[in-house]
Structure formats: C-alpha cells, structure tokens
Design an enzyme around this catalytic site. Structure first.
Site, PDB file in Angstrom:
ATOM      1  CB  CYS A 168     -11.982  65.354 117.403  1.00 53.85           C
ATOM      2  SG  CYS A 168     -12.455  66.941 116.680  1.00 53.85           S
ATOM      3  CE1 TYR A 252     -14.300  70.947 110.354  1.00 59.02           C
ATOM      4  CE2 TYR A 252     -14.311  70.758 112.738  1.00 59.02           C
ATOM      5  CZ  TYR A 252     -13.621  70.916 111.552  1.00 59.02           C
ATOM      6  OH  TYR A 252     -12.266  71.054 111.566  1.00 59.02           O
TER       7      TYR A 252
HETATM    8  P1  NAD Z   1       1.481  68.439 108.764  1.00 51.83           P
HETATM    9  O1  NAD Z   1       1.217  68.721 107.350  1.00 51.83           O
HETATM   10  O2  NAD Z   1       2.369  69.322 109.513  1.00 51.83           O
HETATM   11  O3  NAD Z   1       1.981  66.928 108.868  1.00 51.83           O
HETATM   12  C1  NAD Z   1       2.555  66.407 110.034  1.00 51.83           C
HETATM   13  C2  NAD Z   1       3.741  65.556 109.670  1.00 51.83           C
HETATM   14  O4  NAD Z   1       3.320  64.324 109.089  1.00 51.83           O
HETATM   15  C3  NAD Z   1       4.675  66.201 108.635  1.00 51.83           C
HETATM   16  O5  NAD Z   1       5.907  66.533 109.235  1.00 51.83           O
HETATM   17  C4  NAD Z   1       4.796  65.126 107.554  1.00 51.83           C
HETATM   18  O6  NAD Z   1       6.098  65.024 107.008  1.00 51.83           O
HETATM   19  C5  NAD Z   1       4.390  63.884 108.313  1.00 51.83           C
HETATM   20  N1  NAD Z   1       4.050  62.702 107.522  1.00 51.83           N
HETATM   21  C6  NAD Z   1       3.443  62.627 106.320  1.00 51.83           C
HETATM   22  N2  NAD Z   1       3.335  61.341 105.945  1.00 51.83           N
HETATM   23  C7  NAD Z   1       3.887  60.579 106.924  1.00 51.83           C
HETATM   24  C8  NAD Z   1       4.076  59.182 107.126  1.00 51.83           C
HETATM   25  N3  NAD Z   1       3.682  58.288 106.221  1.00 51.83           N
HETATM   26  N4  NAD Z   1       4.699  58.769 108.256  1.00 51.83           N
HETATM   27  C9  NAD Z   1       5.118  59.659 109.181  1.00 51.83           C
HETATM   28  N5  NAD Z   1       4.957  60.984 109.049  1.00 51.83           N
HETATM   29  C10 NAD Z   1       4.347  61.447 107.940  1.00 51.83           C
HETATM   30  O7  NAD Z   1       0.044  68.308 109.474  1.00 51.83           O
HETATM   31  P2  NAD Z   1      -0.602  68.985 110.741  1.00 51.83           P
HETATM   32  O8  NAD Z   1      -1.307  70.190 110.295  1.00 51.83           O
HETATM   33  O9  NAD Z   1       0.341  69.048 111.840  1.00 51.83           O
HETATM   34  O10 NAD Z   1      -1.717  67.899 111.068  1.00 51.83           O
HETATM   35  C11 NAD Z   1      -1.379  66.550 111.252  1.00 51.83           C
HETATM   36  C12 NAD Z   1      -2.623  65.687 111.247  1.00 51.83           C
HETATM   37  O11 NAD Z   1      -3.388  65.879 112.425  1.00 51.83           O
HETATM   38  C13 NAD Z   1      -3.558  65.958 110.086  1.00 51.83           C
HETATM   39  O12 NAD Z   1      -4.060  64.744 109.587  1.00 51.83           O
HETATM   40  C14 NAD Z   1      -4.667  66.783 110.716  1.00 51.83           C
HETATM   41  O13 NAD Z   1      -5.871  66.663 110.035  1.00 51.83           O
HETATM   42  C15 NAD Z   1      -4.719  66.169 112.092  1.00 51.83           C
HETATM   43  N6  NAD Z   1      -5.301  66.982 113.168  1.00 51.83           N
HETATM   44  C16 NAD Z   1      -6.404  66.465 113.766  1.00 51.83           C
HETATM   45  C17 NAD Z   1      -7.004  67.104 114.805  1.00 51.83           C
HETATM   46  C18 NAD Z   1      -8.256  66.491 115.371  1.00 51.83           C
HETATM   47  O14 NAD Z   1      -9.087  67.183 115.930  1.00 51.83           O
HETATM   48  N7  NAD Z   1      -8.437  65.189 115.206  1.00 51.83           N
HETATM   49  C19 NAD Z   1      -6.466  68.295 115.302  1.00 51.83           C
HETATM   50  C20 NAD Z   1      -5.310  68.791 114.685  1.00 51.83           C
HETATM   51  C21 NAD Z   1      -4.726  68.119 113.620  1.00 51.83           C
HETATM   52  C1  G6P Z   2     -10.047  71.630 114.305  1.00 52.72           C
HETATM   53  C2  G6P Z   2     -10.414  70.192 114.042  1.00 52.72           C
HETATM   54  C3  G6P Z   2      -9.267  69.407 113.533  1.00 52.72           C
HETATM   55  C4  G6P Z   2      -8.629  70.076 112.343  1.00 52.72           C
HETATM   56  C5  G6P Z   2      -8.187  71.478 112.713  1.00 52.72           C
HETATM   57  C6  G6P Z   2      -7.710  72.231 111.481  1.00 52.72           C
HETATM   58  O1  G6P Z   2      -9.405  71.706 115.492  1.00 52.72           O
HETATM   59  O2  G6P Z   2     -11.000  69.558 115.134  1.00 52.72           O
HETATM   60  O3  G6P Z   2      -9.725  68.130 113.219  1.00 52.72           O
HETATM   61  O4  G6P Z   2      -7.532  69.348 111.888  1.00 52.72           O
HETATM   62  O5  G6P Z   2      -9.216  72.199 113.292  1.00 52.72           O
HETATM   63  O6  G6P Z   2      -6.947  73.325 111.852  1.00 52.72           O
HETATM   64  P1  G6P Z   2      -5.961  74.060 110.821  1.00 52.72           P
HETATM   65  O7  G6P Z   2      -5.279  75.093 111.617  1.00 52.72           O
HETATM   66  O8  G6P Z   2      -5.060  72.993 110.290  1.00 52.72           O
HETATM   67  O9  G6P Z   2      -6.828  74.613 109.748  1.00 52.72           O
HETATM   68 MN    MN Z   3     -11.212  67.359 114.746  1.00 48.19          MN
END
Ligand code: NAD
Ligand code: G6P
Ligand code: MN
Ligand code: MN
Length: 432
Positions: A168, A252
C-alpha cells in the site's frame, strides 16, 4: 528477468513502467507482460503502446507485450504484480453508493464497500495464486489489489503459493510528507508502523536515529502535515485526540474516529460530484485520452489525481530489494510471526520488515499500545470473518462480517445494505 502485471490495463500502469525504467541498472527487468481480461483489452492496448514508447524513449532493453492468456504469460515469471479490479469501476460505484444511500460510510476499502470488494476479489486472486504456484512457483506475488491486507491474508492462508506480499502507498506517503514538513531527506525518516492495512498507526518517528515523534504530533495538531492521498479529504485532528492517542493515525482512520464528519463530507461530495468511482472514471477518461497521444512518452502529471499515486515507488523498491537481497527496511503486509505480540502468528499485519531475497522479515514491535489494542484485535477478527465469508458464500457468515465492522454497526441497517449489495453484485459473486 520477467515481470507480469495482472490488471495491466490499469491507468496506474505507466507509473510502474516509469519506476522500472528508473531502476533498470539495479533491477534489470528484461521482459514485461501485461495481462488483462477481454473487457480490459482495449485499455491494456493503449497502456501497452504508451509503455512501449516510454521504454523506447528511455533506451532501456525491456521487451514488453500484452495478452489475455494469463497462464502463458506466467511462464518463467520472477515477479507477478496484481492490480486488478473485479467488476471494474462500475462495481466500485455500487460499493460506494449503496452504503451512502443508507447513511453509512461508502468507502471502497473500508466498511460495507470494502467487504464486498473482498468478496469479489478473494476467489479470483486465489485462482491466480494457484496458477503462479503451478507455472512459476519461484515468483514473488506482489499484491496491490484491495482490500490489500485482507486479500493478502486470504492468499497466505488458503493458497498453495506462499511467496505473497501485500503493499500500500499509505506508509510511503506518510514517510514522505513528514520528511517534507521536517525539511529532511525522506530516506532519513523511519516510522515504526504497527497495525493493519488502512488501519496502521505510526508508533515512533525517527530522523537519523533521533526520536522526533512529539514534534510530528505537534505539527499534526497545527495541521501542517497533510498526508491524505487524493481520494480522502483531510479534516485534521484535534489537539485532545492526538494528545490522548500519542500515535500517528493514517488518513483512513478518519472514517473511524471522525465517522460523522466524514460521512457528512462524503455525502456532500456525492451530491456534488457523484461517488469517488465516478470522479475516478472521469480522471481515467482524461488519462486515456492523453495515453493515446503518439507523442506522449512519459507518465503524465495528471496521474497524481489518483489516490494510488506513487504506488510504483513502493512496488519497484520492494521488488528491487527482494532481487538484490538488500536488507532494506520497508513497510509491507506480511505474516505477523510474532511481530505484534497480541495477534496470531499467521495473521497478516502491516509492519516494518527487513527485505531479503527469502522474503520480508518482520521487525518486532512488542505488545500493542493499550490505546489501540482493542480496535486492532476487533479489526483482525473482522478481517478473518470477511475471509471466511468470501470462501463459504454463506449468508450468515457475510452478515457477521458486517456486524463486526465498526462502520456498519446497526444490525437492521446492516441487513438492508448487505441484501442490496448482494443483489447488485450477483454477477461477480458466484460463491453466494
Ligand atoms: P481498474 O478498474 O482500472 O482495474 C484494473 C484492471 O483490472 C482493468 O483493466 C480490468 O479490466 C482488470 N481486471 C479485472 N478483472 C481482472 C482479472 N480477473 N484478471 C486480470 N485483470 C482483471 O482499477 P485501478 O483503479 O487501476 O486499481 C486496480 C487495483 O489496485 C484495485 O483493486 C485498487 O483497489 C488497487 N490499488 C491499490 C493500492 C494500494 O495502496 N494497495 C493503490 C492503488 C490501487
Ligand atoms: C490510496 C490507497 C489505495 C486506494 C487508492 C484509491 O492510495 O492506499 O489503496 O486504492 O488510494 O485511489 P482512487 O484514485 O482510486 O480513489
Ligand atoms: Mn492502500
Ligand atoms: Mn493447481
């Protein structure tokens, strides 16, 4: 060395590409394969073409391709990063809108919305981990997919693949904003983190070995430090709260300790701009218009409008530390193994770890501070319940997960929201 990015069509992907280009001399990735599903193929193609231009402009020897054939992509992978969203931003919209419409916090990683994101995600990620175990068993799986702590615990408990680390950007953001306020180099700041993903606290802040925790808490009172990512407002903490807590909350935590004010803020912005998911869809649309331009060969600044900005620094530094056996200290989601005395050994916790080539070695933080002990134990019980419900698809198990969440609470309202979310997400919940 090969890296596979699952959820490659994500608008965040150019950031990770930039991170890999920057680190190429110390972390020489030679092959990158983006993987997505049919629905994400067009987005992945746009991102893939931009990524190719970025690599070419930088002149680094990386071969990049994209595919929907996950099993094929995984062959010989050394690292697999998972950043997918089951059901896409349309599903996120429901996670946010349905609780909000019943006067409940509508957040995609915390509360009712986060529970449903876990229900949709855990079975898919377990499948992916099984593939990794079968096809590239030595690969590290770096999981970003939210709720990252819960998902990582489900994987470490129930998948055969044990090389899984959850990440994260929040601890990284906190370290960097505190460095900015103290006007010191971020690398000289060490925060001792204790807790769970999106429920992590800073216990101590050291700068070059000097304890400056009190000074940072004082700056927080003056609201000089704002380390909220783009997706969360920063309401500021009262002097009494911080003097009592004596720990650094993460952004958060506002959902828990300032529940009413956050709900009011979220409802207000929902009325003005729709859910955060709708805002993100607009940001995404603009980003993809930029990504399509053949003259663009770098990550555009507009990506900073996403809450996950800088996640790639976390991902790339972690992979590089694993590869180089660097023994650097990083904050990741990993098996507790006694780092937090009051939690089970096999719980996933977000703590500082020494990163070695055999994995993260969590640093002991001792007993939980009394002021947060009850909350952390409860949140862990909640997380365990979410995992059980995700796997069983049992209605009562799901209801119990709702009851254990402090943002849901009331049993009557819990049932209404649970039932509505179950119907809304039916297509992505085969287990229910
Ligand atoms: P997004 O909606 O753009 O999804 C990313 C991609 O995943 C899409 O292109 C979608 O088609 C694909 N996808 C969906 N199901 C799939 C599968 N079964 N296999 C392969 N690909 C698949 O999402 P985003 O906003 O880019 O975020 C992606 C993920 O990362 C989310 O779960 C979000 O919560 C997470 N995220 C986490 C952090 C963190 O701090 N841990 C930070 C940023 C984003
Ligand atoms: C933070 C969190 C992520 C989360 C993101 C959401 O960075 O650590 O876990 O996915 O914000 O950002 P968004 O632009 O998708 O609202
Ligand atoms: Mn996070
Ligand atoms: Mn198998």
């Amino acid at each position: 060395m090969k890296l596979v990015i699952i959820g490659g069509g994500s608008s965040y992907t150019p950031e990770i590409i930039e991170g890999l280009i920057k680190r190429h001399s110390s972390f020489p990735v030679s092959t990158i394969v983006l993987v997505d599903i049919d629905e994400g193929y067009d987005k992945m193609t746009i991102v893939g073409e931009l990524a190719k231009r970025m690599i070419e402009a930088a002149g680094v020897p990386i071969a990049l391709s994209w595919t929907t054939n996950r099993k094929e992509a995984l062959k010989d992978a050394a690292f697999v990063s998972t950043q997918l969203r089951v059901g896409g931003l349309k599903a996120r919209e429901k996670d946010e809108r349905i609780p909000l419409s019943h006067g409940m916090i509508g957040q995609e990683t915390n509360g009712a919305g986060g529970i449903f994101k876990a229900f949709r995600t855990i079975p898919v990620l377990l499948d992916i981990a099984e593939d990794i175990h079968d096809i590239c068993p030595d690969a590290w799986m770096i999981n970003f997919t939210n709720p990252a702590g819960i998902v990582t615990e489900a994987l470490l408990k129930y998948s055969p693949h044990k090389k899984v680390i959850g990440v994260c950007n929040i601890p990284f953001n906190m370290q960097h904003s505190i460095a900015e306020v103290l006007e010191v180099d971020p690398s000289s700041v060490r925060i001792e983190f204790v807790g769970l993903n999106h429920f992590v606290y800073g216990k101590k802040v050291f700068v070059d070995g000097m304890d400056r925790t009190q000074e940072v808490l004082d700056r927080l009172i003056e609201q000089v430090v704002n380390y909220s990512p783009a997706n969360i407002v920063s309401l500021g903490w009262t002097e009494t709260f911080l003097k009592s807590l004596q720990l650094l909350p993460n952004p958060y935590h506002q959902y828990y300790y300032k529940q009413e004010a956050m709900l009011a803020k979220d409802l207000q912005s929902y009325e003005q701009n729709g859910t955060r998911s709708e805002v993100v869809q607009e940001v995404e649309h603009k980003l993809f218009e930029l990504y399509k331009q053949p003259t663009l060969h770098e990550k555009p600044k507009e990506l900073e409008d996403r809450g996950g900005a800088y996640y790639s620094d976390v991902a790339c530094s972690l992979m590089s530390a694993l590869y180089n056996d660097s023994h650097e200290i990083m904050t990741v989601n990993t098996l507790n193994q006694g780092a937090i005395r009051d939690l089970p050994l096999d719980s996933v916790v977000e703590v500082n770890c020494v990163i070695t080539k055999s994995g993260p070695m969590p640093l002991a933080t001792g007993a939980l501070p009394e002021q947060i002990k009850g909350d952390i134990l409860k949140m862990k019980a909640f997380e365990e319940q979410v995992i059980r419900a995700s796997l069983s698809g049992d209605y009562e198990e799901a209801f119990l997960a709702f009851l254990l969440n402090p943002l849901v609470g009331d049993e009557d309202r819990a049932k209404v929201v649970l039932d509505e979310l179950l119907i809304a997400h039916q297509a992505h919940l085969p287990q229910f």
